[in-house]
Write an enzyme that holds these catalytic residues in place. Sequence first.
Site, PDB file in Angstrom:
ATOM      1  N   ASP A 134      39.887  13.741  82.415  1.00 34.48           N
ATOM      2  CA  ASP A 134      40.079  15.139  82.803  1.00 34.48           C
ATOM      3  C   ASP A 134      39.906  15.257  84.322  1.00 34.48           C
ATOM      4  O   ASP A 134      39.015  14.654  84.918  1.00 34.48           O
ATOM      5  CB  ASP A 134      39.058  16.034  82.082  1.00 34.48           C
ATOM      6  CG  ASP A 134      39.445  17.501  82.122  1.00 34.48           C
ATOM      7  OD1 ASP A 134      39.769  18.060  81.063  1.00 34.48           O
ATOM      8  OD2 ASP A 134      39.436  18.086  83.234  1.00 34.48           O
ATOM      9  N   ASN A 155      40.196  22.977  71.767  1.00 34.78           N
ATOM     10  CA  ASN A 155      40.332  24.417  71.982  1.00 34.78           C
ATOM     11  C   ASN A 155      41.718  24.847  71.524  1.00 34.78           C
ATOM     12  O   ASN A 155      42.707  24.177  71.834  1.00 34.78           O
ATOM     13  CB  ASN A 155      40.136  24.749  73.462  1.00 34.78           C
ATOM     14  CG  ASN A 155      38.731  24.418  73.948  1.00 34.78           C
ATOM     15  OD1 ASN A 155      37.771  24.567  73.201  1.00 34.78           O
ATOM     16  ND2 ASN A 155      38.616  23.953  75.181  1.00 34.78           N
ATOM     17  N   GLY A 183      39.837  29.240  74.002  1.00 39.14           N
ATOM     18  CA  GLY A 183      39.627  28.663  75.332  1.00 39.14           C
ATOM     19  C   GLY A 183      40.668  27.644  75.751  1.00 39.14           C
ATOM     20  O   GLY A 183      40.430  26.863  76.680  1.00 39.14           O
ATOM     21  N   GLN A 184      41.827  27.654  75.092  1.00 40.46           N
ATOM     22  CA  GLN A 184      42.872  26.684  75.450  1.00 40.46           C
ATOM     23  C   GLN A 184      43.611  27.165  76.700  1.00 40.46           C
ATOM     24  O   GLN A 184      44.153  28.265  76.723  1.00 40.46           O
ATOM     25  CB  GLN A 184      43.867  26.520  74.290  1.00 40.46           C
ATOM     26  CG  GLN A 184      44.925  25.459  74.567  1.00 40.46           C
ATOM     27  CD  GLN A 184      45.869  25.261  73.382  1.00 40.46           C
ATOM     28  OE1 GLN A 184      45.825  25.983  72.388  1.00 40.46           O
ATOM     29  NE2 GLN A 184      46.735  24.263  73.508  1.00 40.46           N
ATOM     30  N   HIS A 232      45.427  18.926  72.886  1.00 40.90           N
ATOM     31  CA  HIS A 232      44.579  17.882  73.470  1.00 40.90           C
ATOM     32  C   HIS A 232      43.193  17.946  72.846  1.00 40.90           C
ATOM     33  O   HIS A 232      42.689  19.022  72.530  1.00 40.90           O
ATOM     34  CB  HIS A 232      44.489  18.009  74.993  1.00 40.90           C
ATOM     35  CG  HIS A 232      44.172  19.391  75.479  1.00 40.90           C
ATOM     36  ND1 HIS A 232      45.116  20.398  75.514  1.00 40.90           N
ATOM     37  CD2 HIS A 232      43.012  19.940  75.922  1.00 40.90           C
ATOM     38  CE1 HIS A 232      44.556  21.510  75.974  1.00 40.90           C
ATOM     39  NE2 HIS A 232      43.279  21.259  76.212  1.00 40.90           N
TER      40      HIS A 232
HETATM   41  P1  5GP Z   1      41.663  23.395  77.664  1.00 43.41           P
HETATM   42  O1  5GP Z   1      40.952  24.443  78.482  1.00 43.41           O
HETATM   43  O2  5GP Z   1      43.124  23.748  77.469  1.00 43.41           O
HETATM   44  O3  5GP Z   1      40.982  23.046  76.377  1.00 43.41           O
HETATM   45  O4  5GP Z   1      41.603  22.065  78.514  1.00 43.41           O
HETATM   46  C1  5GP Z   1      42.535  21.732  79.491  1.00 43.41           C
HETATM   47  C2  5GP Z   1      41.921  20.643  80.312  1.00 43.41           C
HETATM   48  O5  5GP Z   1      42.942  20.039  81.067  1.00 43.41           O
HETATM   49  C3  5GP Z   1      40.866  21.157  81.309  1.00 43.41           C
HETATM   50  O6  5GP Z   1      39.635  20.506  81.044  1.00 43.41           O
HETATM   51  C4  5GP Z   1      41.448  20.786  82.667  1.00 43.41           C
HETATM   52  O7  5GP Z   1      40.468  20.359  83.575  1.00 43.41           O
HETATM   53  C5  5GP Z   1      42.424  19.679  82.329  1.00 43.41           C
HETATM   54  N1  5GP Z   1      43.565  19.569  83.203  1.00 43.41           N
HETATM   55  C6  5GP Z   1      44.376  20.586  83.642  1.00 43.41           C
HETATM   56  N2  5GP Z   1      45.343  20.105  84.451  1.00 43.41           N
HETATM   57  C7  5GP Z   1      45.154  18.756  84.522  1.00 43.41           C
HETATM   58  C8  5GP Z   1      45.837  17.706  85.208  1.00 43.41           C
HETATM   59  O8  5GP Z   1      46.830  17.909  85.917  1.00 43.41           O
HETATM   60  N3  5GP Z   1      45.341  16.442  85.058  1.00 43.41           N
HETATM   61  C9  5GP Z   1      44.252  16.181  84.275  1.00 43.41           C
HETATM   62  N4  5GP Z   1      43.859  14.907  84.190  1.00 43.41           N
HETATM   63  N5  5GP Z   1      43.589  17.150  83.601  1.00 43.41           N
HETATM   64  C10 5GP Z   1      44.025  18.421  83.734  1.00 43.41           C
END
Ligand code: 5GP
Length: 112
Positions: free
Chosen positions: A30, A85, A91-92, A98
């Site tokens: 991440d 999420n 919280g997505q 993912h």
């Molecule tokens: P969510 O909030 O959708 O459950 O998680 C999305 C995750 O993707 C977040 O923890 C965020 O830091 C990560 N993320 C967003 N953009 C990128 C990216 O460009 N590269 C990587 N490696 N992680 C990302």
Amino acid sequence: MEDCIFCKIVKGEIPSNIIYSDEKIMAFRDVDPQAPTHILFIPRDHVASSAAVRDNSLWSDLVGCAVKTAHELGLDPKGYRMVINTGSEGGQSVPHLHLHLLAGRNLGWPPG
Ligand code: 5GP
Ligand code: ZN
């Protein structure tokens, strides 16, 4: 999917720190880690969220891969957390399914 960040990571259009890759699943660190170990596991094919999964075999691929990786990284003795999420209240923030693997500190409960 064209404008999806994680599809761009799959295609190598956005750089990422890749941990694992096979024909179905990719895992990478991440970009904004919330724990010393914070890895994302995604299906290579675009699936918007857990609510959009139509083939349940994806779950064994995704979760199985995360559990195996956790084991190989030596996380079993102290433990870890897997989080998916889903949707806005879940919280997505990235609309490509993912699974977060988090470890390396005491993770609070309840989350959020
Ligand atoms: P969510 O909030 O959708 O459950 O998680 C999305 C995750 O993707 C977040 O923890 C965020 O830091 C990560 N993320 C967003 N953009 C990128 C990216 O460009 N590269 C990587 N490696 N992680 C990302
Ligand atoms: Zn995508």
